[in-house]
Design a protein around this motif. Structure first.
Motif, PDB file in Angstrom:
ATOM      1  N   LYS A   1       0.838  -1.196   0.000  1.00  0.00           N
ATOM      2  CA  LYS A   1       0.000   0.000   0.000  1.00  0.00           C
ATOM      3  C   LYS A   1       0.875   1.248   0.000  1.00  0.00           C
TER       4      LYS A   1
ATOM      5  N   GLU B   1      -4.633   3.320  -0.045  1.00  0.00           N
ATOM      6  CA  GLU B   1      -4.956   2.105  -0.782  1.00  0.00           C
ATOM      7  C   GLU B   1      -3.795   1.664  -1.675  1.00  0.00           C
TER       8      GLU B   1
ATOM      9  N   SER C   1      -9.548  -2.007  -2.923  1.00  0.00           N
ATOM     10  CA  SER C   1      -9.655  -0.889  -3.856  1.00  0.00           C
ATOM     11  C   SER C   1     -11.083  -0.357  -3.866  1.00  0.00           C
TER      12      SER C   1
ATOM     13  N   ASN D   1      -6.698   2.982  -7.287  1.00  0.00           N
ATOM     14  CA  ASN D   1      -6.315   4.201  -6.586  1.00  0.00           C
ATOM     15  C   ASN D   1      -5.468   5.137  -7.441  1.00  0.00           C
TER      16      ASN D   1
END
Length: 567
Positions: A261, A282, A291, A299
């Protein structure tokens, strides 16, 4: 007549020499007539130059002068060895200085030639400057895998749904290429791309993509895309796992939501303990249950009403409270994290990602049975956000909290490891629902090696065989056997994701430190998915609920293999 001429020439020459003491006479002889001439001519050969020396009378020398000259000669004779010794001593002193100067010049020339040098080690192909300010490494891995299901007995599919059975076959489990290095000694960076990750979406192939500042040898800060600090098994690279796949609870609660992430993190690590903290949003790309973007690139693109990015605060503390040496220690640790989840709704109140397990908001947890080619989820909670805003029975996950406890014991060639993980679900329509899982296994090196420890990660590291494999030598590499138990329960309150437990057995061969072959047998002991709906309702779509339900009380056993070649 000829003799007379010769004598006359000699007489003339003598007389000429007597005229002046400074006159030099060149004489030539005719090779035929043997006559002497003072000038060159045809057939004449130069026989030499003759100079008259005048005798100079010396003044008389007194006896005192003779004695003085004798004393000077004696003094000069006696001091000559001393002067010679002094000159030798000076030369000997100057010799090291000259040699040092010459060596210095040679070193400078070598430095000019070797400002950058390369080698191959555990980091891959590595280049660095001589002063250590800059370095770069090219690394990668490839993991060819195979799966054969010798017991494969779920319920038959119905209607327009696809078959429930898992498929045998072979594929490339991972194919990664990366670059990492340092600049100005205290900064380092890493970028890695997995060409087999993310169901074909470009952004989802990115794993690590960060820059790190090493404040001290122990303390560092990083920003970018990196693994969240959670779980002992997740902290270890997939190159160093004991079994081919991670255990079901780790896959479901950590890996499937995409552990890579984007965010900022801090890490402190010394030999006996380490901690990692991170604030992350995200994952990059759209392949992930985490997501929430309505766009295919996840993202990377928050346009078109995708809503705010989800975020999390997460951390892990671990250490070795008992340690005799690097082959005998006890590791323990805990992890915790809070993740905020967004769910996107249209203007009419309907949910964008209704029934989806990634994209459009909400969150889903699912698990596959430790297989490596067909990783179809046999357990599935469905999307935990379901129903329109006007639906009185709607559910909306707003956040989830994860907790983990870990232990790892190593004593020479023997090793035992286990974890317990729990995920609490928060939001509208939920009341203390939670998902749990745990695993445990033991392994033993038949050839005497020990599990290796990665200090910064607080997890397993590369195995280096005592005797690497040789075709015509005594080395056979390292051999390891392992057996373990795995359990997960995703039935809780209104959540009906299913429950399963299994055993797995493994044989690992490490011919070299950069090559590993694994063979696993997995066997499902029990699968309970009776409560999972068979219709596309309550967060399920595309027949995912019917597939999960079809595995209720099913039998599954499979034989798996995988090579890992990394550099």
């Amino acid at each position: 007549m000829k003799s007379f001429r010769f004598i006359l020439a000699i007489a003339v020459a003598i007389n000429l020499c007597a005229i002046s003491s400074t006159y030099a006479l060149d004489l030539y002889v005719d090779t035929k007539t043997k006559q002497i001439f003072a000038e060159p001519g045809p057939g004449r050969v130069h026989i030499g130059s003759y100079v008259k020396e005048e005798k100079v009378e010396s003044p008389p020398v007194s006896s005192q002068q003779v004695l003085a000259d004798s004393a000077k000669k004696t003094e000069s004779t006696e001091s000559a060895p001393a002067r010679q010794n002094q000159a030798t001593e000076v030369a000997n002193k100057a010799l090291p200085e000259r040699l040092a100067s010459q060596v210095s010049v040679l070193e400078e020339r070598v430095k000019e030639v070797e400002k950058i040098h390369g080698n191959f080690d555990d980091r891959g192909l590595h280049w660095s400057t001589k002063d250590g300010n800059f370095s770069v490494s090219l690394n990668g891995r490839i993991q060819p895998a195979s799966q054969y299901n010798f017991i494969n007995d779920p319920d038959p599919a119905f209607g327009a749904n696809l078959p429930n059975e898992l498929n045998s076959g072979a594929n490339i489990r991972r194919a990664r290429l990366g670059i990492e290095g340092t600049f100005f000694k205290i900064w380092d960076y890493k970028f890695e791309y997995d060409f087999s990750r993310g169901n074909g979406t470009v952004g989802s192939g990115i794993t690590d993509a960060f820059v790190r500042l090493n404040h001290t040898n122990a303390l560092s800060y990083k920003i970018g895309s990196f693994k969240e600090p959670f779980s002992l098994e997740e902290a270890a690279s997939n190159r160093f796992l004991t079994f081919i796949e991670r255990h079901m609870s780790v896959n479901s609660f950590v890996d499937n939501p995409n552990t890579y992430k984007t965010g900022i993190g801090v890490n402190y690590a010394v030999q006996r303990w380490q901690t990692g903290l991170a604030f992350q949003t995200e994952p990059i790309g759209g392949w992930s249950a985490a997501s929430t973007s309505v766009n295919a690139n996840g993202n990377q693109n928050r346009n078109n009403g995708s809503g705010d990015t989800g975020w999390q605060g997460i951390g892990r503390v671990s250490g070795r409270p008992w340690m005799e040496d690097e082959t005998k220690f006890m590791h323990v640790g805990i992890s915790a994290g809070h993740t905020a989840v967004n769910t996107q709704y249209r203007a009419d109140g309907t949910m964008v990602g209704e029934g989806q397990t990634g994209g459009g908001g909400g969150m889903a947890f699912f698990a596959f049975p430790g297989t490596n080619v067909d990783r179809t989820n046999i357990l599935n909670t469905g999307n935990l956000s379901t129903g329109a805003l006007t639906d009185p029975n709607r559910r909306e996950i707003t956040s989830y909290d994860r907790y983990g406890a870990e232990a790892w014991f190593v004593y020479g060639p023997f090793s035992a490891q286990g974890e317990y993980l729990r995920t609490n679900i928060n939001g509208a329509g939920y009341d203390n629902e939670h998902l749990t899982g745990y695993y445990g296994f033991a392994s033993y090196f038949l050839t005497g090696e020990s599990k290796a420890y990665h200090v910064r990660n607080g997890a397993a590291n590369r195995i280096k065989p005592h005797r690497p494999f040789q075709w015509n030598g005594p080395g056979w590499g390292a051999w390891e056997i392992a057996a373990g138990y795995d359990y997960i329960n995703m039935n809780s309150g209104v959540i009906t994701g299913g429950q399963a437990n299994m055993v797995r057995f493994g044989l690992n061969w490490y011919p070299h430190s950069n090559v590993k072959f694994q063979a696993n047998v997995i066997h499902m002991l029990d699968i309970n998915t009776a409560r999972t709906p068979i219709t596309n309702t309550d967060g399920y779509s595309g027949g995912s609920g019917a597939r999960t339900n079809g595995w209720n009380n099913a039998d599954l056993s499979a034989f798996l293999t995988q090579w890992t070649i990394d550099f």
